[in-house]
Design a protein around this motif. Structure first.
Motif, PDB file in Angstrom:
ATOM      1  N   ASP A  52      -6.088   4.504   7.137  1.00 54.82           N
ATOM      2  CA  ASP A  52      -5.833   5.841   6.577  1.00 54.82           C
ATOM      3  C   ASP A  52      -5.056   5.741   5.261  1.00 54.82           C
ATOM      4  N   LYS A  53      -4.072   4.852   5.235  1.00 51.91           N
ATOM      5  CA  LYS A  53      -3.254   4.681   4.031  1.00 51.91           C
ATOM      6  C   LYS A  53      -4.079   4.090   2.883  1.00 51.91           C
ATOM      7  N   MET A  54      -4.965   3.191   3.211  1.00 54.27           N
ATOM      8  CA  MET A  54      -5.845   2.625   2.190  1.00 54.27           C
ATOM      9  C   MET A  54      -6.737   3.713   1.590  1.00 54.27           C
ATOM     10  N   GLN A  55      -7.228   4.608   2.441  1.00 47.09           N
ATOM     11  CA  GLN A  55      -8.076   5.702   1.962  1.00 47.09           C
ATOM     12  C   GLN A  55      -7.281   6.672   1.083  1.00 47.09           C
ATOM     13  N   ILE A  56      -6.031   6.940   1.478  1.00 44.61           N
ATOM     14  CA  ILE A  56      -5.158   7.802   0.670  1.00 44.61           C
ATOM     15  C   ILE A  56      -4.921   7.162  -0.693  1.00 44.61           C
ATOM     16  N   MET A  57      -4.647   5.861  -0.669  1.00 47.24           N
ATOM     17  CA  MET A  57      -4.407   5.126  -1.907  1.00 47.24           C
ATOM     18  C   MET A  57      -5.607   5.240  -2.851  1.00 47.24           C
ATOM     19  N   ILE A  75       0.829  -1.203   0.000  1.00 49.15           N
ATOM     20  CA  ILE A  75       0.000   0.000   0.000  1.00 49.15           C
ATOM     21  C   ILE A  75       0.866   1.256   0.000  1.00 49.15           C
ATOM     22  N   SER A  76       1.891   1.286   0.863  1.00 50.14           N
ATOM     23  CA  SER A  76       2.795   2.442   0.915  1.00 50.14           C
ATOM     24  C   SER A  76       3.511   2.639  -0.417  1.00 50.14           C
ATOM     25  N   SER A  77       3.975   1.535  -0.989  1.00 51.01           N
ATOM     26  CA  SER A  77       4.685   1.606  -2.276  1.00 51.01           C
ATOM     27  C   SER A  77       3.756   2.076  -3.390  1.00 51.01           C
ATOM     28  N   ALA A  78       2.518   1.602  -3.355  1.00 55.17           N
ATOM     29  CA  ALA A  78       1.544   1.994  -4.379  1.00 55.17           C
ATOM     30  C   ALA A  78       1.202   3.479  -4.264  1.00 55.17           C
ATOM     31  N   ILE A  79       1.108   3.980  -3.033  1.00 61.38           N
ATOM     32  CA  ILE A  79       0.852   5.414  -2.826  1.00 61.38           C
ATOM     33  C   ILE A  79       1.978   6.227  -3.446  1.00 61.38           C
ATOM     34  N   LEU A  97       2.999  -0.117 -10.904  1.00 66.30           N
ATOM     35  CA  LEU A  97       1.784  -0.075 -10.094  1.00 66.30           C
ATOM     36  C   LEU A  97       1.012  -1.386 -10.217  1.00 66.30           C
ATOM     37  N   CYS A  98       0.950  -1.925 -11.418  1.00 65.59           N
ATOM     38  CA  CYS A  98       0.244  -3.198 -11.638  1.00 65.59           C
ATOM     39  C   CYS A  98       0.935  -4.354 -10.916  1.00 65.59           C
ATOM     40  N   TYR A  99       2.256  -4.320 -10.836  1.00 64.48           N
ATOM     41  CA  TYR A  99       2.984  -5.348 -10.083  1.00 64.48           C
ATOM     42  C   TYR A  99       2.615  -5.289  -8.594  1.00 64.48           C
ATOM     43  N   LEU A 100       2.417  -4.092  -8.069  1.00 63.37           N
ATOM     44  CA  LEU A 100       2.016  -3.949  -6.667  1.00 63.37           C
ATOM     45  C   LEU A 100       0.612  -4.507  -6.453  1.00 63.37           C
ATOM     46  N   VAL A 101      -0.251  -4.335  -7.461  1.00 62.71           N
ATOM     47  CA  VAL A 101      -1.592  -4.918  -7.391  1.00 62.71           C
ATOM     48  C   VAL A 101      -1.502  -6.443  -7.331  1.00 62.71           C
ATOM     49  N   LEU A 102      -0.574  -7.013  -8.095  1.00 64.05           N
ATOM     50  CA  LEU A 102      -0.357  -8.464  -8.047  1.00 64.05           C
ATOM     51  C   LEU A 102      -0.062  -8.918  -6.624  1.00 64.05           C
ATOM     52  N   GLN A 103       0.773  -8.151  -5.925  1.00 62.65           N
ATOM     53  CA  GLN A 103       1.146  -8.518  -4.557  1.00 62.65           C
ATOM     54  C   GLN A 103      -0.037  -8.424  -3.599  1.00 62.65           C
ATOM     55  N   VAL A 104      -0.921  -7.459  -3.840  1.00 62.13           N
ATOM     56  CA  VAL A 104      -2.147  -7.357  -3.026  1.00 62.13           C
ATOM     57  C   VAL A 104      -3.050  -8.560  -3.299  1.00 62.13           C
ATOM     58  N   LEU A 105      -3.194  -8.922  -4.576  1.00 58.25           N
ATOM     59  CA  LEU A 105      -4.022 -10.077  -4.935  1.00 58.25           C
ATOM     60  C   LEU A 105      -3.473 -11.358  -4.318  1.00 58.25           C
ATOM     61  N   ASP A 106      -2.136 -11.465  -4.250  1.00 61.50           N
ATOM     62  CA  ASP A 106      -1.515 -12.634  -3.633  1.00 61.50           C
ATOM     63  C   ASP A 106      -1.972 -12.815  -2.191  1.00 61.50           C
TER      64      ASP A 106
END
Length: 214
Positions: A183-188, A7-11, A39-48
């Protein structure tokens, strides 16, 4: 030094990404290819972290990233702008082909839509049933473009999602509390949604918004 969470990296990634629209014209816009794929690679990590339930979507995201990466590598200067890739395929009549970069871009955007919807719902109600969060996010983003096979596979996989606390724990940085993560999720989400709105305008300008899976 502690590694940043996804999340931090995606922000960081999305806050530095600017879609340039000369004169407000989406057809002459500039979307930087490499940062978009990062950014899409970071989404992959969230999906994992959602686990096996996201296996099919994860594979689809990975394949689409690789397709755009391969195109970028053929001419990194010319293909540094995703819109130029769309223009090139449009001029050759290749946009609608099964393995086109245009389709890869559309599906990656929809996967980002799904991720934004999921994070928004979870940040709003962190103790909400995770299966419901995933299902609602899917219904509002990917479901309208999936055929019955993809949709049926997704709903079977829903039974494998972790509970919301487990998922939040996987997203947290070391010693980070839930309020900070929320809070970070909301910022994202606040950064990602307007970025995606601009991308959807570009997708519509090239008549790519109706692509569906078979």
């Amino acid at each position: 030094m502690e590694k940043n969470s996804e999340i931090s990296s995606a922000i960081e990634e999305v806050s530095m990404m600017v879609i340039v629209k000369p004169g407000g014209n989406h057809e002459t816009a500039h979307i930087p290819t490499k940062p978009f794929l990062s950014l899409c690679y970071l989404v992959l990590q969230v999906l994992d972290k959602i686990g096996p339930a996201m296996a099919v979507l994860r594979q689809d995201v990975h394949q689409n990233i690789k397709r755009l990466e391969s195109m970028h590598e053929t001419n990194s200067s010319m293909n540094s702008n995703l819109v130029e890739i769309l223009k090139s395929e449009a001029s050759k009549g290749n946009m609608g082909k099964r393995c086109s970069c245009s389709k890869a871009f559309v599906w990656l955007t929809r996967s980002l839509d799904f991720t934004a919807a999921l994070l928004h719902r979870l940040a709003k109600d962190p103790i909400k049933n995770m299966e419901q969060v995933v299902e609602e996010s899917y219904a509002s983003t990917l479901a309208p473009f999936h055929g019955w096979i993809s949709s049926a596979a997704f709903h079977v996989a829903l039974k494998l999602v972790p509970d919301s606390k487990t998922f939040m724990d996987l997203l947290r940085e070391k010693d980070e509390n839930y309020d900070t993560l929320k809070d970070k999720m909301q910022i994202m989400v606040s950064l990602l949604v307007p970025f995606l709105e601009d991308i959807h305008c570009i997708i519509e300008a090239y008549n790519l918004d109706r692509f569906k899976s078979t």
